[in-house]
Design a protein around this motif. Structure first.
Motif, PDB file in Angstrom:
ATOM      1  N   ALA A 239      48.160 -11.255  32.967  1.00 21.74           N
ATOM      2  CA  ALA A 239      48.475  -9.853  32.710  1.00 21.74           C
ATOM      3  C   ALA A 239      47.343  -8.944  33.177  1.00 21.74           C
ATOM      4  N   THR A 240      47.685  -7.694  33.382  1.00 19.94           N
ATOM      5  CA  THR A 240      46.692  -6.677  33.713  1.00 19.94           C
ATOM      6  C   THR A 240      46.774  -5.566  32.673  1.00 19.94           C
ATOM      7  N   GLY A 241      45.739  -4.751  32.619  1.00 15.79           N
ATOM      8  CA  GLY A 241      45.764  -3.629  31.700  1.00 15.79           C
ATOM      9  C   GLY A 241      45.356  -4.023  30.297  1.00 15.79           C
ATOM     10  N   PRO A 242      45.500  -3.097  29.353  1.00 16.26           N
ATOM     11  CA  PRO A 242      45.020  -3.320  27.976  1.00 16.26           C
ATOM     12  C   PRO A 242      45.753  -4.443  27.248  1.00 16.26           C
ATOM     13  N   LEU A 243      47.010  -4.728  27.641  1.00 18.78           N
ATOM     14  CA  LEU A 243      47.751  -5.775  26.946  1.00 18.78           C
ATOM     15  C   LEU A 243      47.154  -7.163  27.176  1.00 18.78           C
ATOM     16  N   ARG A 244      46.408  -7.321  28.258  1.00 23.14           N
ATOM     17  CA  ARG A 244      45.796  -8.627  28.530  1.00 23.14           C
ATOM     18  C   ARG A 244      44.898  -9.048  27.366  1.00 23.14           C
ATOM     19  N   ALA A 245      44.145  -8.112  26.829  1.00 20.39           N
ATOM     20  CA  ALA A 245      43.241  -8.429  25.726  1.00 20.39           C
ATOM     21  C   ALA A 245      44.004  -8.869  24.483  1.00 20.39           C
ATOM     22  N   VAL A 246      45.198  -8.284  24.283  1.00 21.83           N
ATOM     23  CA  VAL A 246      46.022  -8.663  23.135  1.00 21.83           C
ATOM     24  C   VAL A 246      46.613 -10.045  23.344  1.00 21.83           C
ATOM     25  N   PHE A 247      47.211 -10.257  24.522  1.00 23.81           N
ATOM     26  CA  PHE A 247      47.932 -11.507  24.771  1.00 23.81           C
ATOM     27  C   PHE A 247      46.993 -12.712  24.817  1.00 23.81           C
ATOM     28  N   THR A 248      45.786 -12.535  25.328  1.00 23.78           N
ATOM     29  CA  THR A 248      44.865 -13.666  25.406  1.00 23.78           C
ATOM     30  C   THR A 248      44.230 -13.979  24.052  1.00 23.78           C
ATOM     31  N   ARG A 249      44.467 -13.114  23.064  1.00 17.53           N
ATOM     32  CA  ARG A 249      43.999 -13.366  21.695  1.00 17.53           C
ATOM     33  C   ARG A 249      45.195 -13.527  20.756  1.00 17.53           C
TER      34      ARG A 249
END
Length: 424
Positions: A239-249
């Motif tokens: 993913a790209t953007g701010p959601l990447r930080a959510v999805f990887t956690r």
């Protein structure tokens, strides 16, 4: 076409299909052994060794269709367009005759080239997947009796899709490692009938309607299973953007993810919970008579990690009315979860990657039900994946008007099956 009332089924059409296959695929029928189990078909392609076999599954029955509203008649198999936009229109183009014929084409081509698999390959083509799945259930029972325990089973299911996951632009190959349970739940209210001119305050239909609205107002709780979390982590890495930080956690942010999945779309909402949909209603036989029996059928898709018993318990608590009889019909529990790592997963992922090198291969829980659930008792690695690229519009045509498939997509699907067979 499959019909719930088998007496209405045109079995001659099923026989014509089965009888045409030896003429259409002569090399396959010369090399493989064929058995008929009722109207279902089982082929055995003997391998060079005696290792555990591979099973490729599909079904050749389709849901009913009339010509009303179709751009092209549903059973005319008309071709339109050119190049990558060339389309084949018809009921079953995707679900699931497209896969049946793609498997047959893959095997026919390999036989003509002199290929023989290392171990046995079985082809299982069911005739009533759209209703009760008795054909696949019977074939699985026969294989069990013969002591056959497949290394891998592949049936219809996920596909190669795009733009279904926020922030991920690459194609995604979603491979079902399990599937929801499916149970039809019948809600019944019985009471004294009479003339509609003097109705009681609470008729059978009003009581039934109240039960339905109570059920609709109390959805099942959202849960993230291990498969859900692995899918989010796999796709989050791309993913790209701010959601990447959510999805990887994902594991630390489960409450947030449950909230997000519950609001993104109907599809993501169904991923994280058991769902109910009232699909059939029955009341009085006359416009001026009070019904003595009012009935609704609730199509229930049971989340992995839940059960038929837990689902019925939730329905009783939501409806809160002992006068509404609640009973499960044709109950099926969620399927066991197949591994999303290890040799069989890697075999399938490699076959997909050989044809779709950009695709991110991820496990998921299939929301529908397939014939593959009958094979989970004889195989630990049962996967649900149809090797076609499908747009949102094409997926929306399943069980609906204007079902169609791009010819180029279908040809690439044949290549995926061939890549998998070469490692059998």
């Amino acid at each position: 076409m499959s019909r719930n009332d088998v007496s209405e089924t045109d079995w001659a059409a099923f026989d014509r299909f089965a009888d045409a296959l030896p003429e259409l695929y002569p090399a396959l029928h010369a090399a493989l052994e064929r058995e008929r189990h009722g109207h279902s078909l089982l082929y055995r392609w003997r391998g060079r060794g005696d290792g555990d076999p591979t099973v490729l599954m599909a079904h050749y029955d389709v849901v009913p269709a009339t010509e009303e509203g179709w751009t092209h008649p549903p059973f005319a198999a008309e071709l339109t367009g050119e190049g990558e936009q060339r389309l084949l229109w018809g009921r079953g183009a995707i679900d699931d005759k497209g896969a049946v014929v793609a498997i047959l084409e893959a095997v026919e081509a390999l036989v003509r080239k002199g290929f023989q698999p290392a171990d046995d390959v079985y082809l299982s083509f069911g005739h009533d997947e759209e209703t009760v799945g008795s054909g696949a259930r019977g074939i699985a029972a026969v294989l069990r009796e013969r002591g056959v325990r497949p290394a891998l089973v592949l049936d219809e299911g996920g596909a190669v899709v795009e733009r279904i996951f926020p922030g991920v632009s690459a194609p995604i190959a979603v491979v079902g490692v399990s599937e929801k349970g499916i149970t039809s739940v019948r809600l019944t209210v019985e009471q004294h009938g009479g003339h509609a001119s003097t109705p009681p305050r609470m008729t059978a239909t009003v009581r039934l309607a109240r039960a339905i609205t109570r059920l609709n107002a109390r959805p099942f709780p959202a849960r993230l299973t291990e498969t859900n979390l692995r899918m989010v982590e796999t796709l989050g890495a791309h993913a790209t953007g701010p959601l990447r930080a959510v999805f990887t956690r994902a594991r630390r942010l489960q409450p947030v993810l449950r909230w997000v999945f519950g609001r993104l779309s109907d599809e993501t909402r169904a991923i994280v919970r058991t769902t109910t949909a009232v699909t059939q209603l029955r009341g009085s036989l006359a416009a001026n008579a009070l019904p003595e029996t009012a009935e609704a059928v609730v199509n229930t898709r049971i989340a992995v990690g839940s059960s038929v018993a837990e689902t019925l318990g939730h329905l009783r608590r939501a409806i809160r009315d002992d006068a509404v009889r609640i009973e499960a019909v044709d109950a099926s529990e969620p399927s066991p979860v197949s591994p999303s790592e290890g040799p069989q997963w890697e075999r399938l992922a490699a076959a997909i990657g050989a044809v779709h090198p950009r695709a991110v291969v991820t496990p998921y829980v299939m929301l529908g039900a397939s014939d593959s659930r009958h094979f989970t008792g004889i195989c630990d690695a049962v996967y649900r994946f149809t090797p076609f690229e499908l747009s949102a519009d094409e997926r929306g045509a399943l069980h609906a008007r204007d079902e169609r498939i791009r010819v180029a997509t279908w040809l690439r699907g044949i290549s995926v099956y061939q890549a998998l067979l070469r490692t059998s």
